[in-house]
Design a protein around this motif. Structure first.
Motif, PDB file in Angstrom:
ATOM      1  N   VAL A 183       0.889  -1.168   0.000  1.00  0.00           N
ATOM      2  CA  VAL A 183       0.000   0.000   0.000  1.00  0.00           C
ATOM      3  C   VAL A 183       0.919   1.208   0.000  1.00  0.00           C
ATOM      4  O   VAL A 183       2.050   1.114   0.475  1.00  0.00           O
ATOM      5  CB  VAL A 183      -0.918   0.046   1.253  1.00  0.00           C
ATOM      6  N   GLU A 184       0.462   2.326  -0.558  1.00  0.00           N
ATOM      7  CA  GLU A 184       1.345   3.491  -0.639  1.00  0.00           C
ATOM      8  C   GLU A 184       1.053   4.470   0.497  1.00  0.00           C
ATOM      9  O   GLU A 184      -0.101   4.779   0.786  1.00  0.00           O
ATOM     10  CB  GLU A 184       1.161   4.204  -1.982  1.00  0.00           C
ATOM     11  N   VAL A 185       2.112   4.929   1.163  1.00  0.00           N
ATOM     12  CA  VAL A 185       1.962   6.006   2.156  1.00  0.00           C
ATOM     13  C   VAL A 185       2.902   7.128   1.731  1.00  0.00           C
ATOM     14  O   VAL A 185       4.118   6.927   1.662  1.00  0.00           O
ATOM     15  CB  VAL A 185       2.316   5.523   3.580  1.00  0.00           C
ATOM     16  N   LYS A 186       2.361   8.300   1.407  1.00  0.00           N
ATOM     17  CA  LYS A 186       3.214   9.421   0.979  1.00  0.00           C
ATOM     18  C   LYS A 186       3.835  10.065   2.224  1.00  0.00           C
ATOM     19  O   LYS A 186       3.143  10.330   3.203  1.00  0.00           O
ATOM     20  CB  LYS A 186       2.385  10.457   0.230  1.00  0.00           C
ATOM     21  N   THR A 187       5.155  10.331   2.147  1.00  0.00           N
ATOM     22  CA  THR A 187       5.842  10.927   3.299  1.00  0.00           C
ATOM     23  C   THR A 187       5.155  12.224   3.720  1.00  0.00           C
ATOM     24  O   THR A 187       4.971  12.489   4.908  1.00  0.00           O
ATOM     25  CB  THR A 187       7.323  11.188   2.962  1.00  0.00           C
ATOM     26  N   ALA A 188       4.771  13.046   2.723  1.00  0.00           N
ATOM     27  CA  ALA A 188       4.143  14.335   3.045  1.00  0.00           C
ATOM     28  C   ALA A 188       2.869  14.103   3.871  1.00  0.00           C
ATOM     29  O   ALA A 188       2.628  14.798   4.862  1.00  0.00           O
ATOM     30  CB  ALA A 188       3.833  15.101   1.769  1.00  0.00           C
ATOM     31  N   ASP A 189       2.067  13.090   3.507  1.00  0.00           N
ATOM     32  CA  ASP A 189       0.837  12.796   4.266  1.00  0.00           C
ATOM     33  C   ASP A 189       1.179  12.257   5.653  1.00  0.00           C
ATOM     34  O   ASP A 189       0.540  12.629   6.646  1.00  0.00           O
ATOM     35  CB  ASP A 189      -0.021  11.747   3.527  1.00  0.00           C
ATOM     36  N   ALA A 190       2.183  11.388   5.709  1.00  0.00           N
ATOM     37  CA  ALA A 190       2.549  10.787   7.001  1.00  0.00           C
ATOM     38  C   ALA A 190       3.145  11.832   7.945  1.00  0.00           C
ATOM     39  O   ALA A 190       3.144  11.657   9.155  1.00  0.00           O
ATOM     40  CB  ALA A 190       3.540   9.642   6.792  1.00  0.00           C
ATOM     41  N   LYS A 191       3.669  12.919   7.381  1.00  0.00           N
ATOM     42  CA  LYS A 191       4.180  14.009   8.224  1.00  0.00           C
ATOM     43  C   LYS A 191       3.012  14.867   8.736  1.00  0.00           C
ATOM     44  O   LYS A 191       3.029  15.314   9.878  1.00  0.00           O
ATOM     45  CB  LYS A 191       5.172  14.881   7.437  1.00  0.00           C
ATOM     46  N   LYS A 192       2.022  15.053   7.848  1.00  0.00           N
ATOM     47  CA  LYS A 192       0.898  15.926   8.220  1.00  0.00           C
ATOM     48  C   LYS A 192       0.119  15.406   9.420  1.00  0.00           C
ATOM     49  O   LYS A 192      -0.426  16.189  10.195  1.00  0.00           O
ATOM     50  CB  LYS A 192      -0.070  16.049   7.027  1.00  0.00           C
ATOM     51  N   ILE A 193       0.047  14.081   9.583  1.00  0.00           N
ATOM     52  CA  ILE A 193      -0.804  13.556  10.673  1.00  0.00           C
ATOM     53  C   ILE A 193      -0.114  13.601  12.038  1.00  0.00           C
ATOM     54  O   ILE A 193      -0.731  13.301  13.055  1.00  0.00           O
ATOM     55  CB  ILE A 193      -1.287  12.110  10.405  1.00  0.00           C
ATOM     56  N   LEU A 194       1.157  13.978  12.067  1.00  0.00           N
ATOM     57  CA  LEU A 194       1.856  14.016  13.363  1.00  0.00           C
ATOM     58  C   LEU A 194       1.451  15.247  14.160  1.00  0.00           C
ATOM     59  O   LEU A 194       1.235  16.320  13.588  1.00  0.00           O
ATOM     60  CB  LEU A 194       3.372  14.022  13.132  1.00  0.00           C
ATOM     61  N   ARG A 195       1.396  15.068  15.486  1.00  0.00           N
ATOM     62  CA  ARG A 195       1.098  16.215  16.343  1.00  0.00           C
ATOM     63  C   ARG A 195       2.289  17.169  16.330  1.00  0.00           C
ATOM     64  O   ARG A 195       3.431  16.749  16.181  1.00  0.00           O
ATOM     65  CB  ARG A 195       0.840  15.750  17.775  1.00  0.00           C
TER      66      ARG A 195
END
Ligand code: HSE
Length: 321
Positions: A183-195
């Protein structure tokens, strides 16, 4: 330009595991055998031309958008002389895998150019240029993939502004098992969800673990490596994006892993172990978890790559004056 006219170089640039659990944006290590191959050929006209990309559809050929050419532009600007390159890229690590795909191309491009030009730049400078490629790929540039790709081994990026990169000694028998659920996880998206903020109590746990992980690596203390490979800040949030994360972690730990966490921004996960046999057991344990749910998963076993980017072949001009 005369000196390098007609030359070309083929290089290997490794995939990398960033963060290594507790070291978000600062720790990383390089893998053996998994990574991009690139060929760079200098040319008179000062343009950067991606002539072919193999192994991956949809990556940009536009020199302002391809991570390799963006990184090369940064290098050439610092070099100051008018040179261009034709570039071919063979991708073995797909974008969105969490294995430093963009870093592999950016680091490989600047490493290859530096070799062709007679090494005018230090490895730290190459990391700075390669980070420009990372800026395109994930908006907020980070060096924890490009540093181990260029330096090899385990690296700690103490400070990006002064590019203070430390190579950390590690046990030579250390193995890593990687699982990449498809499955693909974009780094930019995975950064956005961090507090944006962390609790002081979590920060204390995290920096204690980073310090002791580095100490464990340097002193070949597998027990300490295992106790330290824990991420209380990023993993609890990002693991939600990864199918069967907890199940895979439990299976890997029961199979003898020293520790298990997310590789970079995921969805790949990694487990460290003391030897090949345990790495194989972990691979089988994780494979059966994903097989139960029919999730297609790529698995790798590697030692830590001590060298980083390497020249595979250097072609001299057919004739010289
Ligand atoms: N440190 C980066 C992140 C690595 O976790 O977002 C991305 O591969």
């Amino acid at each position: 330009m005369k000196d390098i006219q007609g030359k070309s170089i083929r290089i290997f640039s490794p995939a990398t595991v960033a963060n290594v659990g507790c070291g978000f944006d600062v720790l990383g290590f390089a893998l053996e055998g998994v990574g991009d191959e690139m060929v760079l050929a200098p040319k008179e006209s000062p343009t950067l031309n991606v002539t072919r990309i193999e192994g991956c559809e949809g990556l940009p050929y536009d020199a302002d958008k391809n991570v390799a050419t963006v990184a090369l532009k940064a290098l050439l600007e610092a070099y100051g002389k008018k040179i261009g390159f034709d570039i071919t890229i063979k991708k073995n690590v797909l974008p969105g895998s969490g294995l430093g795909s963009s870093a592999s191309s950016s680091a490989g491009a600047v490493f290859a150019a530096n070799e062709l030009l007679g090494r005018p730049f230090t490895r730290e400078q190459l990391v700075v240029f390669a980070m420009e490629g990372e800026r395109v790929a994930s908006l907020k540039p980070h060096a924890d993939n490009v540093a181990p790709a260029i330096f090899g081994g385990f690296t700690l990026v103490r400070d990006v502004a002064s590019m203070d990169v430390i190579n950390i000694r590690f046990p030579s028998e250390l193995h890593v098992t990687i699982a990449h659920p498809q499955v693909e996880v974009k780094t930019a998206d995975a950064k956005k969800i961090l507090r944006k903020e962390v609790l002081l109590s979590d920060a204390i746990t995290q920096w204690a673990n980073v310090g002791s992980l580095v100490a464990g690596l340097m002193s070949n203390d597998y027990g300490l490596i295992g106790r330290s490979l824990k991420d209380v800040i990023v993993e609890p949030v990002r693991s939600m994006l990864i199918p069967l994360f907890q199940e895979a972690k439990t299976a890997a730990m029961e199979a003898g892993a020293l520790g298990f966490s997310i590789s970079g921004s995921g969805p790949s996960v990694f487990a460290l172990s003391t030897d090949r046999k345990t790495a194989e057991d972990i691979k089988n344990a994780i494979a059966s978890i994903y097989a139960q749910e029919d999730i297609d998963t790529k698995l790798y076993i590697s030692k830590i790559n001590p060298n980083g980017c390497e020249v595979i072949e250097s072609q001299e001009p057919a004739f010289s004056h």
